[in-house]
Design a protein around this motif. Sequence first.
Motif, PDB file in Angstrom:
ATOM      1  N   SER A 233      -7.539  99.734  40.252  1.00  0.00           N
ATOM      2  CA  SER A 233      -7.538  99.060  38.963  1.00  0.00           C
ATOM      3  C   SER A 233      -6.161  98.475  38.691  1.00  0.00           C
ATOM      4  O   SER A 233      -5.143  99.004  39.133  1.00  0.00           O
ATOM      5  CB  SER A 233      -7.916 100.051  37.854  1.00  0.00           C
ATOM      6  N   ASP A 234      -6.142  97.388  37.939  1.00  0.00           N
ATOM      7  CA  ASP A 234      -4.884  96.709  37.613  1.00  0.00           C
ATOM      8  C   ASP A 234      -4.402  96.990  36.203  1.00  0.00           C
ATOM      9  O   ASP A 234      -3.340  96.494  35.808  1.00  0.00           O
ATOM     10  CB  ASP A 234      -5.042  95.193  37.789  1.00  0.00           C
ATOM     11  N   VAL A 235      -5.152  97.757  35.437  1.00  0.00           N
ATOM     12  CA  VAL A 235      -4.784  98.014  34.045  1.00  0.00           C
ATOM     13  C   VAL A 235      -4.819  99.517  33.786  1.00  0.00           C
ATOM     14  O   VAL A 235      -5.474 100.279  34.511  1.00  0.00           O
ATOM     15  CB  VAL A 235      -5.751  97.294  33.085  1.00  0.00           C
ATOM     16  N   PRO A 236      -4.118  99.980  32.740  1.00  0.00           N
ATOM     17  CA  PRO A 236      -4.177 101.403  32.388  1.00  0.00           C
ATOM     18  C   PRO A 236      -5.592 101.838  32.030  1.00  0.00           C
ATOM     19  O   PRO A 236      -6.437 101.030  31.650  1.00  0.00           O
ATOM     20  CB  PRO A 236      -3.229 101.501  31.177  1.00  0.00           C
ATOM     21  N   LEU A 237      -5.820 103.125  32.144  1.00  0.00           N
ATOM     22  CA  LEU A 237      -7.149 103.670  31.883  1.00  0.00           C
ATOM     23  C   LEU A 237      -7.580 103.409  30.444  1.00  0.00           C
ATOM     24  O   LEU A 237      -8.750 103.109  30.184  1.00  0.00           O
ATOM     25  CB  LEU A 237      -7.155 105.172  32.168  1.00  0.00           C
ATOM     26  N   LEU A 238      -6.665 103.523  29.500  1.00  0.00           N
ATOM     27  CA  LEU A 238      -7.010 103.304  28.099  1.00  0.00           C
ATOM     28  C   LEU A 238      -7.465 101.870  27.872  1.00  0.00           C
ATOM     29  O   LEU A 238      -8.440 101.623  27.151  1.00  0.00           O
ATOM     30  CB  LEU A 238      -5.803 103.629  27.210  1.00  0.00           C
ATOM     31  N   VAL A 239      -6.772 100.905  28.479  1.00  0.00           N
ATOM     32  CA  VAL A 239      -7.155  99.505  28.344  1.00  0.00           C
ATOM     33  C   VAL A 239      -8.509  99.260  28.991  1.00  0.00           C
ATOM     34  O   VAL A 239      -9.354  98.512  28.473  1.00  0.00           O
ATOM     35  CB  VAL A 239      -6.084  98.593  28.958  1.00  0.00           C
ATOM     36  N   GLU A 240      -8.742  99.909  30.123  1.00  0.00           N
ATOM     37  CA  GLU A 240     -10.029  99.749  30.807  1.00  0.00           C
ATOM     38  C   GLU A 240     -11.171 100.281  29.953  1.00  0.00           C
ATOM     39  O   GLU A 240     -12.221  99.640  29.814  1.00  0.00           O
ATOM     40  CB  GLU A 240      -9.976 100.494  32.142  1.00  0.00           C
ATOM     41  N   TRP A 241     -10.978 101.451  29.349  1.00  0.00           N
ATOM     42  CA  TRP A 241     -12.011 102.011  28.469  1.00  0.00           C
ATOM     43  C   TRP A 241     -12.222 101.126  27.249  1.00  0.00           C
ATOM     44  O   TRP A 241     -13.357 100.883  26.837  1.00  0.00           O
ATOM     45  CB  TRP A 241     -11.612 103.424  28.032  1.00  0.00           C
ATOM     46  N   HIS A 242     -11.123 100.663  26.674  1.00  0.00           N
ATOM     47  CA  HIS A 242     -11.233  99.819  25.481  1.00  0.00           C
ATOM     48  C   HIS A 242     -11.977  98.524  25.804  1.00  0.00           C
ATOM     49  O   HIS A 242     -12.788  98.040  25.003  1.00  0.00           O
ATOM     50  CB  HIS A 242      -9.839  99.515  24.939  1.00  0.00           C
ATOM     51  N   THR A 243     -11.716  97.968  26.969  1.00  0.00           N
ATOM     52  CA  THR A 243     -12.392  96.738  27.354  1.00  0.00           C
ATOM     53  C   THR A 243     -13.890  96.961  27.529  1.00  0.00           C
ATOM     54  O   THR A 243     -14.709  96.163  27.083  1.00  0.00           O
ATOM     55  CB  THR A 243     -11.798  96.208  28.667  1.00  0.00           C
ATOM     56  N   ARG A 244     -14.260  98.062  28.158  1.00  0.00           N
ATOM     57  CA  ARG A 244     -15.681  98.349  28.343  1.00  0.00           C
ATOM     58  C   ARG A 244     -16.381  98.581  27.014  1.00  0.00           C
ATOM     59  O   ARG A 244     -17.509  98.105  26.804  1.00  0.00           O
ATOM     60  CB  ARG A 244     -15.835  99.585  29.238  1.00  0.00           C
ATOM     61  N   LEU A 245     -15.728  99.301  26.100  1.00  0.00           N
ATOM     62  CA  LEU A 245     -16.328  99.530  24.791  1.00  0.00           C
ATOM     63  C   LEU A 245     -16.472  98.224  24.022  1.00  0.00           C
ATOM     64  O   LEU A 245     -17.464  98.018  23.312  1.00  0.00           O
ATOM     65  CB  LEU A 245     -15.477 100.526  23.996  1.00  0.00           C
ATOM     66  N   SER A 246     -15.481  97.346  24.158  1.00  0.00           N
ATOM     67  CA  SER A 246     -15.562  96.061  23.462  1.00  0.00           C
ATOM     68  C   SER A 246     -16.702  95.214  23.999  1.00  0.00           C
ATOM     69  O   SER A 246     -17.408  94.542  23.254  1.00  0.00           O
ATOM     70  CB  SER A 246     -14.236  95.312  23.597  1.00  0.00           C
ATOM     71  N   LEU A 247     -16.902  95.253  25.316  1.00  0.00           N
ATOM     72  CA  LEU A 247     -17.973  94.470  25.919  1.00  0.00           C
ATOM     73  C   LEU A 247     -19.343  95.024  25.593  1.00  0.00           C
ATOM     74  O   LEU A 247     -20.330  94.295  25.551  1.00  0.00           O
ATOM     75  CB  LEU A 247     -17.781  94.402  27.438  1.00  0.00           C
ATOM     76  N   GLN A 248     -19.419  96.344  25.359  1.00  0.00           N
ATOM     77  CA  GLN A 248     -20.707  96.978  25.059  1.00  0.00           C
ATOM     78  C   GLN A 248     -21.011  97.011  23.577  1.00  0.00           C
ATOM     79  O   GLN A 248     -22.101  97.432  23.193  1.00  0.00           O
ATOM     80  CB  GLN A 248     -20.711  98.413  25.606  1.00  0.00           C
ATOM     81  N   SER A 249     -20.070  96.601  22.739  1.00  0.00           N
ATOM     82  CA  SER A 249     -20.307  96.615  21.294  1.00  0.00           C
ATOM     83  C   SER A 249     -21.321  95.536  20.939  1.00  0.00           C
ATOM     84  O   SER A 249     -21.472  94.541  21.642  1.00  0.00           O
ATOM     85  CB  SER A 249     -19.000  96.378  20.539  1.00  0.00           C
ATOM     86  N   PRO A 250     -22.041  95.695  19.807  1.00  0.00           N
ATOM     87  CA  PRO A 250     -23.050  94.690  19.429  1.00  0.00           C
ATOM     88  C   PRO A 250     -22.468  93.308  19.234  1.00  0.00           C
ATOM     89  O   PRO A 250     -23.105  92.308  19.541  1.00  0.00           O
ATOM     90  CB  PRO A 250     -23.612  95.257  18.105  1.00  0.00           C
TER      91      PRO A 250
END
Length: 281
Positions: A233-250
């Motif tokens: 991965s090229d980004v920190p774990l927190l950023v990766e989680w935040h990105t996935r949550l943002s993409l899965q949000s309604p």
Amino acid sequence: MASSKEFSEFDSALLADRLAFMAIALFVIYLITLLASVLPIRLLDNAWQLRFISACLDSATIPLLALGLIHLAAYLDPGNPTLQRRRDAVARLAIVAVIGFLLIVPLQAYAGWQRVATARANVARQLSAATSTFDLLQYTITSASSLDNLQARLQAIQTPSLGIRFETLGDTLPETKRTMLARLKVVREQVEARIQAPAPQAIEAVIKDSLRVMLSAPALAIGFAMGAQRKGSDVPLLVEWHTRLSLQSPRGTGSPRDDAYLSQLLPEEDDTSETGVPPPP
């Protein structure tokens, strides 16, 4: 100018090495402190569980600081492959720390509840034992058919610690029963008064400590997640989680501020498509 640049690069490399060694020292200190606090290991012991949680949190800023120093050292000396590999290894190990601090929350909730439940169970067990003993004494006294029979029964029960002794051989049986039952009532009240429920202060202390742990552990998990990074991965774990949550949000996207922040942390992408035409502004 060239010599000044070389000197600056030398200073950066030297500082990076110093920070890396400091980070290793901090990791070792934390490990020694943790082992000294949790050994010997008793996984099912409630007191050990609370001691383990306290040991993990009380010094958790030490490895968090060490993680930051490792990242800073790798940034100051990007041409040092040893530092880069060490940074990557520590960043992957930080994932374990993130998971561990998140697991501390339910562990603390269980350990705190178990501590209060155990204290209440001890009180209930002591009250039950005392009640059984006093009921037996009361039955023995009331059901005695003679003074000799009463004396023999009390001696068979063997209750010298309760202060219930046969001392009135000269009295009649009814008078002896009334006297002993009155004394038994006084002793029973004294014993039940000594057996008390857990003090409110003790329960409040458990609640406060649990709240401290359950608020501090997620904060530490977030801190380690910012320094953790999965392999590949090229980004920190927190950023990766935040990105996935943002993409899965309604809504599909986060707030403008979050998007701007993530755009700074995510790796740059090629702006040209296969046709060579840049995207519209």
